[in-house]
Design a protein around this motif. Structure first.
Motif, PDB file in Angstrom:
ATOM      1  N   HIS A  53       0.836  -1.200   0.000  1.00 43.61           N
ATOM      2  CA  HIS A  53       0.000   0.000   0.000  1.00 43.61           C
ATOM      3  C   HIS A  53       0.871   1.251   0.000  1.00 43.61           C
ATOM      4  O   HIS A  53       0.549   2.253  -0.622  1.00 43.61           O
ATOM      5  CB  HIS A  53      -0.975  -0.019   1.194  1.00 43.61           C
ATOM      6  N   LYS A  54       2.015   1.195   0.698  1.00 43.46           N
ATOM      7  CA  LYS A  54       2.910   2.354   0.741  1.00 43.46           C
ATOM      8  C   LYS A  54       3.546   2.619  -0.617  1.00 43.46           C
ATOM      9  O   LYS A  54       3.816   3.764  -0.958  1.00 43.46           O
ATOM     10  CB  LYS A  54       4.009   2.156   1.785  1.00 43.46           C
ATOM     11  N   LYS A  55       3.764   1.566  -1.386  1.00 44.06           N
ATOM     12  CA  LYS A  55       4.383   1.720  -2.701  1.00 44.06           C
ATOM     13  C   LYS A  55       3.367   2.081  -3.782  1.00 44.06           C
ATOM     14  O   LYS A  55       3.755   2.516  -4.857  1.00 44.06           O
ATOM     15  CB  LYS A  55       5.113   0.438  -3.089  1.00 44.06           C
ATOM     16  N   GLY A  56       2.087   1.874  -3.490  1.00 44.78           N
ATOM     17  CA  GLY A  56       1.057   2.174  -4.472  1.00 44.78           C
ATOM     18  C   GLY A  56       0.952   3.660  -4.736  1.00 44.78           C
ATOM     19  O   GLY A  56       1.029   4.481  -3.823  1.00 44.78           O
TER      20      GLY A  56
ATOM     21  N   GLU B  82      -1.619   4.919  -6.939  1.00 49.14           N
ATOM     22  CA  GLU B  82      -3.032   5.233  -7.123  1.00 49.14           C
ATOM     23  C   GLU B  82      -3.812   4.863  -5.867  1.00 49.14           C
ATOM     24  O   GLU B  82      -3.460   3.919  -5.160  1.00 49.14           O
ATOM     25  CB  GLU B  82      -3.594   4.456  -8.316  1.00 49.14           C
ATOM     26  N   ASN B  83      -4.878   5.596  -5.613  1.00 47.07           N
ATOM     27  CA  ASN B  83      -5.724   5.327  -4.450  1.00 47.07           C
ATOM     28  C   ASN B  83      -6.304   3.925  -4.492  1.00 47.07           C
ATOM     29  O   ASN B  83      -6.325   3.217  -3.486  1.00 47.07           O
ATOM     30  CB  ASN B  83      -6.840   6.362  -4.360  1.00 47.07           C
ATOM     31  N   HIS B  84      -6.769   3.525  -5.674  1.00 40.39           N
ATOM     32  CA  HIS B  84      -7.373   2.192  -5.828  1.00 40.39           C
ATOM     33  C   HIS B  84      -6.370   1.094  -5.479  1.00 40.39           C
ATOM     34  O   HIS B  84      -6.714   0.114  -4.821  1.00 40.39           O
ATOM     35  CB  HIS B  84      -7.886   2.029  -7.266  1.00 40.39           C
ATOM     36  N   ALA B  85      -5.115   1.272  -5.915  1.00 42.00           N
ATOM     37  CA  ALA B  85      -4.082   0.266  -5.638  1.00 42.00           C
ATOM     38  C   ALA B  85      -3.783   0.168  -4.139  1.00 42.00           C
ATOM     39  O   ALA B  85      -3.546  -0.931  -3.621  1.00 42.00           O
ATOM     40  CB  ALA B  85      -2.805   0.602  -6.406  1.00 42.00           C
ATOM     41  N   LYS B  86      -3.817   1.286  -3.445  1.00 44.93           N
ATOM     42  CA  LYS B  86      -3.565   1.276  -2.002  1.00 44.93           C
ATOM     43  C   LYS B  86      -4.680   0.534  -1.274  1.00 44.93           C
ATOM     44  O   LYS B  86      -4.424  -0.318  -0.420  1.00 44.93           O
ATOM     45  CB  LYS B  86      -3.451   2.703  -1.475  1.00 44.93           C
TER      46      LYS B  86
END
Length: 140
Positions: free
Chosen positions: A106-109, A111-115
């Motif tokens: 999540h920290k590396k994402g 985009e919001n959706h990816a997190k």
């Protein structure tokens, strides 16, 4: 000391389950509503991460001082003993590792959706693994 640790480990487990459930539900809602990943979303996930890691510390200490821990490895024919001395610790270690991977992803994402998706998937799998290896007979 053993009884205090056992009660702490069992009592904290309720908080861990609630924290994981809230973080997963928040991530699913955020993912489906396509909203911005806000600091409160990060706090929900971080609280669940911290709670699971603290539970791991309680569990590891309890495992080392427990009569059901390392001393019972030769008696794997007893399913209840195998659950508490082998399956529960091993599967929960895997679950906490997956939750930690979800936090890192999540920290590396970007985009919001990816997190939201990383938290929902990895925390969700971790929660399912934890629920699968809780010694329910000892809990109630």
């Amino acid at each position: 000391m053993y009884e205090i640790l056992q009660k702490a480990h069992s009592g904290w487990a309720y908080l861990v389950l609630i924290a994981l459930f809230i973080a997963i539900l928040n991530s699913i809602i955020g993912m489906n509503s396509k909203k911005e990943f806000e600091p409160k979303d990060k706090r929900f996930a971080l609280l669940a991460l911290i709670a699971t890691h603290l539970q791991l510390v309680f569990g590891l200490i309890l495992y080392l001082v427990s009569p059901l821990g390392l001393a019972s490895f030769g008696q794997m024919g007893d399913s209840a003993l195998r659950l508490t001395s082998l399956e529960h610790p091993l599967v929960n270690l895997i679950a906490i590792a997956l939750i930690t991977v979800g936090w890192s992803k999540h920290k590396k994402g970007e985009e919001n959706h990816a997190k939201f998706k990383a938290i929902a998937i990895f925390y969700g799998i971790g929660l399912l693994l934890i629920l699968s290896r809780i010694p329910w007979a000892l809990w109630f």
